[in-house]
Design a protein around this motif. Structure first.
Motif, PDB file in Angstrom:
ATOM      1  N   GLU A 141      43.491  43.030  34.515  1.00 47.14           N
ATOM      2  CA  GLU A 141      42.239  42.941  35.258  1.00 47.14           C
ATOM      3  C   GLU A 141      41.035  43.031  34.324  1.00 47.14           C
ATOM      4  O   GLU A 141      40.034  42.317  34.512  1.00 47.14           O
ATOM      5  CB  GLU A 141      42.175  44.054  36.305  1.00 47.14           C
ATOM      6  N   ASN A 144      40.603  39.715  32.766  1.00 53.15           N
ATOM      7  CA  ASN A 144      40.089  38.743  33.726  1.00 53.15           C
ATOM      8  C   ASN A 144      38.583  38.891  33.918  1.00 53.15           C
ATOM      9  O   ASN A 144      37.856  37.907  34.086  1.00 53.15           O
ATOM     10  CB  ASN A 144      40.796  38.903  35.070  1.00 53.15           C
ATOM     11  N   ARG A 145      38.097  40.109  33.908  1.00 53.00           N
ATOM     12  CA  ARG A 145      36.672  40.353  34.144  1.00 53.00           C
ATOM     13  C   ARG A 145      35.820  40.090  32.914  1.00 53.00           C
ATOM     14  O   ARG A 145      34.656  39.694  33.033  1.00 53.00           O
ATOM     15  CB  ARG A 145      36.455  41.807  34.589  1.00 53.00           C
TER      16      ARG A 145
END
Length: 344
Positions: A141, A144-145
């Motif tokens: 995550e 991804n950010r």
């Protein structure tokens, strides 16, 4: 502050990370031979475990790459404070060792890894970060950010433990009426759950704050108690294994992907080996630290299993409520607790 950082980094993610093939190739022609590594703290391997990690990473990566990689160290926040260094690693090739202050504005779910009393010992913490589902999901995550890869969890001193100058603390009831230095609202919530209060004091002012009675106590790893000479103004040390003390090695994702496979493998292997070396060094250091603090006059208290369970039963719910107040999705908490067996 966090909202400003998020907005700045969002702009950097959308503009800085969309390198053209030509600009990326140009950047990599430099980064393939020299990669900057920035971090907090002095260039002292004995007093600063983060520098120990950085030094080992540099040595091992350069050896394994046959000299194709050159890691240039920037200790003491020479390239900027936490927010600036995270911006740099998002938008340009490089490495950074970030604390929670660098990661949390972009990924507040990182606070879940600091739930108090979640690990009974260092081995449990290592298992959590090496094999747990929470940490696997967190790394994905975060990438991804931000486009940034988390390469290693850098152990920086073992566990945080309580100190104070008023009385021995063996159980939560012993906190009643005491004032403790807090680094953030989560620590205030923790102290209040025990019947104490929390007051913000910067690290640079902590020694004087404890000496003058602005606060009666604080919590830090033994290495920081020694580094800050806090043993001179604190009488009692309670080994409660409150929170695992760590930072995070992060790398620009485009840089990592563009490295030749041999060099990338060398860097990844070096991060694993440097992690292992830090863990071994801190395990030995803990014993010598406690011996030193006893010799300096500190009384060391080791709560029994019953008392540690009492700390957990009061401290954890308060921290979990704080996490909810930060609007952390419950799935992250559930994953972490499942990894540690606490929700079974």
């Amino acid at each position: 502050m966090h909202s400003k950082l998020r907005s700045r980094l969002a702009r950097r993610v959308t503009t800085g990370l969309l390198f053209t093939a030509m600009s990326l190739a140009g950047a990599m022609s430099y980064a393939a031979t020299e990669i900057n590594l920035s971090y907090n703290g002095a260039a002292d391997s004995e007093k600063n475990p983060v520098h120990l990690f950085a030094s080992n990473l540099k040595r091992i990566a350069e050896e394994k790459s046959g000299g194709e990689l050159s890691i240039k160290l920037y200790p003491n926040s020479m390239l900027g404070e936490e927010e600036q260094r995270m911006e740099q690693v998002i938008s340009t090739p490089g490495l950074n060792i970030a604390s929670f202050a660098g990661v949390a504005p972009l990924f507040p779910e990182i606070y879940v890894s600091a739930i108090p009393f979640m690990f009974k010992d260092a081995a449990a913490a290592h298992q959590f970060f090496d094999n747990g589902e929470y940490w696997k999901a967190a790394k994905t995550e975060f990438k991804n950010r931000t486009g940034v890869e988390m390469l290693a969890v850098v152990e920086e001193g073992g566990f945080l433990n309580f100190t104070n100058n008023k009385k021995p603390i063996k159980s939560p009831e012993d906190f009643a009426g005491l004032r403790f230095r807090a680094m953030d609202p989560s620590q205030v919530a923790l102290y209040e759950s025990f019947g104490a209060s929390g007051t913000p004091i910067p690290w640079t002012e902590l020694y004087m704050g404890l000496r003058t009675g602005v606060a009666d106590g604080q919590m830090n790893p033994t290495s920081y108690i020694i580094l800050g000479s806090l043993y001179q103004v604190q009488k009692y040390l309670t080994l409660a294994n409150i929170q695992y003390s760590d930072q995070f090695l992060v790398a620009n994702g485009d840089m990592l992907a563009a490295l030749p496979e041999k060099d990338r493998d060398a860097l990844l292997a070096a991060s694993e080996e440097a992690t292992k070396l830090n863990r071994e060094a801190i395990a030995k250091q803990q014993e010598s630290d406690i011996t030193f603090l006893k010799a300096e006059g500190m009384e060391v208290i080791q709560p029994d299993v019953k008392d540690l369970a009492a700390f957990q039963s009061k401290g954890q719910p308060a921290y979990l409520e704080w996490l909810k107040a930060q609007k952390i999705d419950a799935k992250w908490i559930d994953m972490a607790l499942k990894d540690t067996g606490l929700n079974q």
